[in-house]
Write an enzyme that holds these catalytic residues in place. Structure first.
Site, PDB file in Angstrom:
ATOM      1  N   ARG A   1     -94.314  94.156 -30.126  1.00 45.54           N
ATOM      2  CA  ARG A   1     -95.689  94.093 -29.609  1.00 45.54           C
ATOM      3  C   ARG A   1     -96.683  94.775 -30.547  1.00 45.54           C
ATOM      4  O   ARG A   1     -97.864  94.420 -30.547  1.00 45.54           O
ATOM      5  CB  ARG A   1     -95.758  94.697 -28.205  1.00 45.54           C
ATOM      6  CG  ARG A   1     -95.182  93.737 -27.188  1.00 45.54           C
ATOM      7  CD  ARG A   1     -95.247  94.280 -25.800  1.00 45.54           C
ATOM      8  NE  ARG A   1     -95.132  93.204 -24.827  1.00 45.54           N
ATOM      9  CZ  ARG A   1     -94.970  93.412 -23.530  1.00 45.54           C
ATOM     10  NH1 ARG A   1     -94.901  94.633 -23.057  1.00 45.54           N
ATOM     11  NH2 ARG A   1     -94.894  92.389 -22.709  1.00 45.54           N
TER      12      ARG A   1
ATOM     13  N   LYS B   1     -84.683  84.537  -9.193  1.00 45.87           N
ATOM     14  CA  LYS B   1     -85.100  83.973  -7.906  1.00 45.87           C
ATOM     15  C   LYS B   1     -85.824  82.643  -8.008  1.00 45.87           C
ATOM     16  O   LYS B   1     -86.653  82.443  -8.884  1.00 45.87           O
ATOM     17  CB  LYS B   1     -86.044  84.958  -7.208  1.00 45.87           C
ATOM     18  CG  LYS B   1     -85.360  86.218  -6.765  1.00 45.87           C
ATOM     19  CD  LYS B   1     -86.238  86.948  -5.776  1.00 45.87           C
ATOM     20  CE  LYS B   1     -86.659  88.294  -6.281  1.00 45.87           C
ATOM     21  NZ  LYS B   1     -87.991  88.696  -5.994  1.00 45.87           N
TER      22      LYS B   1
ATOM     23  N   GLY C   1     -89.666  87.670 -20.036  1.00 44.02           N
ATOM     24  CA  GLY C   1     -89.189  88.860 -20.728  1.00 44.02           C
ATOM     25  C   GLY C   1     -87.693  88.860 -20.961  1.00 44.02           C
ATOM     26  O   GLY C   1     -87.217  89.194 -22.050  1.00 44.02           O
TER      27      GLY C   1
ATOM     28  N   GLY D   1     -94.897  87.996 -17.797  1.00 43.69           N
ATOM     29  CA  GLY D   1     -95.690  87.733 -16.590  1.00 43.69           C
ATOM     30  C   GLY D   1     -96.882  86.838 -16.897  1.00 43.69           C
ATOM     31  O   GLY D   1     -97.173  85.887 -16.161  1.00 43.69           O
TER      32      GLY D   1
HETATM   33  P1  ADP Z   1     -87.330  86.131 -17.177  1.00 46.88           P
HETATM   34  O1  ADP Z   1     -87.718  87.576 -17.368  1.00 46.88           O
HETATM   35  O2  ADP Z   1     -86.802  85.530 -18.448  1.00 46.88           O
HETATM   36  O3  ADP Z   1     -88.410  85.325 -16.532  1.00 46.88           O
HETATM   37  P2  ADP Z   1     -86.067  86.678 -14.644  1.00 46.88           P
HETATM   38  O4  ADP Z   1     -86.722  88.025 -14.605  1.00 46.88           O
HETATM   39  O5  ADP Z   1     -86.528  85.661 -13.701  1.00 46.88           O
HETATM   40  O6  ADP Z   1     -86.094  86.116 -16.148  1.00 46.88           O
HETATM   41  O7  ADP Z   1     -84.513  86.842 -14.339  1.00 46.88           O
HETATM   42  C1  ADP Z   1     -83.663  87.685 -15.079  1.00 46.88           C
HETATM   43  C2  ADP Z   1     -82.575  88.249 -14.211  1.00 46.88           C
HETATM   44  O8  ADP Z   1     -81.830  87.206 -13.575  1.00 46.88           O
HETATM   45  C3  ADP Z   1     -81.569  89.030 -15.028  1.00 46.88           C
HETATM   46  O9  ADP Z   1     -81.652  90.397 -14.657  1.00 46.88           O
HETATM   47  C4  ADP Z   1     -80.215  88.425 -14.657  1.00 46.88           C
HETATM   48  O10 ADP Z   1     -79.194  89.385 -14.452  1.00 46.88           O
HETATM   49  C5  ADP Z   1     -80.525  87.703 -13.365  1.00 46.88           C
HETATM   50  N1  ADP Z   1     -79.555  86.632 -13.119  1.00 46.88           N
HETATM   51  C6  ADP Z   1     -79.337  85.529 -13.857  1.00 46.88           C
HETATM   52  N2  ADP Z   1     -78.313  84.812 -13.366  1.00 46.88           N
HETATM   53  C7  ADP Z   1     -77.861  85.459 -12.279  1.00 46.88           C
HETATM   54  C8  ADP Z   1     -76.823  85.212 -11.312  1.00 46.88           C
HETATM   55  N3  ADP Z   1     -76.036  84.136 -11.406  1.00 46.88           N
HETATM   56  N4  ADP Z   1     -76.667  86.115 -10.324  1.00 46.88           N
HETATM   57  C9  ADP Z   1     -77.462  87.200 -10.238  1.00 46.88           C
HETATM   58  N5  ADP Z   1     -78.454  87.490 -11.094  1.00 46.88           N
HETATM   59  C10 ADP Z   1     -78.654  86.636 -12.110  1.00 46.88           C
HETATM   60 MG    MG Z   2     -87.710  89.268 -16.015  1.00 47.43          MG
END
Ligand code: ADP
Ligand code: MG
Length: 399
Positions: free
Chosen positions: A41, A204, A357, A380
């Site tokens: 960053r 989620k 992230g 975000g």
């Molecule tokens: P990003 O930051 O790339 O948008 P998210 O914050 O939505 O991604 O999600 C990341 C989290 O999702 C990680 O902490 C990971 O452990 C969790 N995750 C991914 N697959 C699974 C799974 N099958 N069961 C539980 N948690 C999961």
């Molecule tokens: Mg995340």
């Protein structure tokens, strides 16, 4: 052409000579025990900073770091290590103010040398920052000629430094980092080469509903992994064992699948999984044969057949967006599915954009950062922009 930058000036459009330039940057870097873990960053903001210095601006940099609440947090979340690192990178003297508030910069500005930059202490040490305080913004405005926002990662928040302050300033615009971020996301949203595949994962479904809705008309396929995949599989009546699902979102997942298919778009779900009985480091794990998961087992990653299927889908696409890891990548070896996606992206020679992230962290861990067209510096902010929301930090800059 539709663009989030329409009506917004860029740093190059201002005369900066001897002007006081208040630049909001995103130096919210990951820190461990007072050390910077990743300075992406900081380096990402250098083009704007260097440009401003070359043009003879008197530069004031402002950023937040973490979420300080207690006095103890304040000690840990000083921008001092950031000021030091920036000084080394630029070979300049970075004068860190004791506080983000007050008149200290005013006293220093008249005598500021071309080898010096002012940096305010962590903006969130001032109570008014997150409250979008006009009083705080007035203090900053009292010594600001030109306002530039280059803090992409903070642009989805209406805080005093991203909203109240630019409301008070006439000469305002974005820096090179925000410009690049928005141009890349605009390419994905408004002028994508087809086929366009969005690989979505993460924890989620509820976090990604608006993203799916906004992309339905634009993509050719959704490729879904991560925990959110199990809510979609459950919606199709497939046994998901004790995988992490959102019961309240099963009906919605079903509707989303119907909507995607009604528009003749594909939604591709895992066909096998890596499963465990207990989620912990060193947990015993095995692969399923097919999509269904036995009772008391939970899926922690996409399986080998799914990885191959997803890599194929990626290889056949000309625009790729990735948001959300395919598994619990923090616990090896459950990073393999996410690495497979990162590798497939890296092999693709067309447009590959990573927002989110955790997805960015996976790409970095796989050492494939250099192989991507663009990795967003704001998880975000990129998610909100891709959802079709107006970012408050951009909206306020429109003429
Ligand atoms: P990003 O930051 O790339 O948008 P998210 O914050 O939505 O991604 O999600 C990341 C989290 O999702 C990680 O902490 C990971 O452990 C969790 N995750 C991914 N697959 C699974 C799974 N099958 N069961 C539980 N948690 C999961
Ligand atoms: Mg995340």
């Amino acid at each position: 052409m539709q663009s989030g930058l329409n009506g917004i000036k860029t740093i190059e459009e201002f005369d900066l000579k001897n002007k006081t330039l208040f630049m909001r940057v995103d130096f919210n870097v990951p820190m461990e025990e007072g050390k910077i873990v990743d300075d992406l960053r900081i380096t990402a903001a250098l083009p704007s900073i260097q440009y401003a210095l070359d043009k003879g601006a008197k530069l004031i940099l402002a950023s937040h770091l973490g979420r300080p609440k207690t006095d103890e947090d304040r000690k840990k979340l000083s921008l001092e290590p950031v000021a030091k690192r920036l000084g080394e990178l630029l070979n300049k003297e970075v004068l860190l103010m004791d506080s983000p508030e007050g008149n200290a910069p005013k006293a220093i500005l008249p005598g500021l040398k071309s080898s010096q930059i002012i940096m305010l202490e962590n903006l969130r040490f001032a109570e008014g920052e997150t409250k979008n305080s006009i009083e705080l913004a007035k203090q900053w405005a009292s010594y600001t000629d030109v306002y530039i926002n280059d803090a992409f990662g903070a642009s989805h928040r209406a805080h005093a430094s991203t909203d109240a302050l630019p409301q008070l300033i006439t000469d305002k615009g974005v820096g090179f980092l925000i410009k690049k971020e928005i141009e890349m996301l605009d390419k994905v949203l408004y002028s994508q080469e087809k086929p366009f595949t969005a690989v979505l994962g993460g924890s989620k479904v509820s976090d990604k509903i608006e993203l799916i809705e906004n992309l339905i008309d634009k993509v050719d396929s959704f490729v879904i992994g991560g925990a959110m995949a199990y809510t979609f599989l459950a919606a199709q009546g497939i046994a998901v064992g004790s995988s992490r699902i959102e019961n309240s979102k099963i009906k919605l997942a079903k509707e989303l699948i119907e909507k995607i298919e009604f528009k003749n778009k594909k939604v591709i779900l895992p066909i096998d999984h890596v499963i465990v009985q207990e989620l912990k480091a060193g947990a015993e794990h095995k692969n399923t044969d097919g999509p269904s998961i036995a009772d008391s087992w939970m899926a922690v990653d996409i399986g080998p057949k799914t990885r191959e299927r997803y890599a194929f889908e990626v290889s056949a696409s000309k625009t790729l967006l990735w948001n959300g890891p395919m598994g619990v990548y923090e616990i090896p070896p459950f990073h393999e599915g996410s690495y497979a996606v990162a590798k497939a992206f890296a092999r693709n020679e067309h447009t590959t954009v990573i927002g989110g992230g955790d997805s960015a962290a996976v790409t970095k861990a796989a050492n494939l950062e250099d192989k991507m067209t663009h990795i967003s510096t704001g998880g975000g902010a990129s998610l909100e922009y891709l959802q079709g929301s107006q970012l408050p930090g951009l909206k306020v800059l429109k003429a």
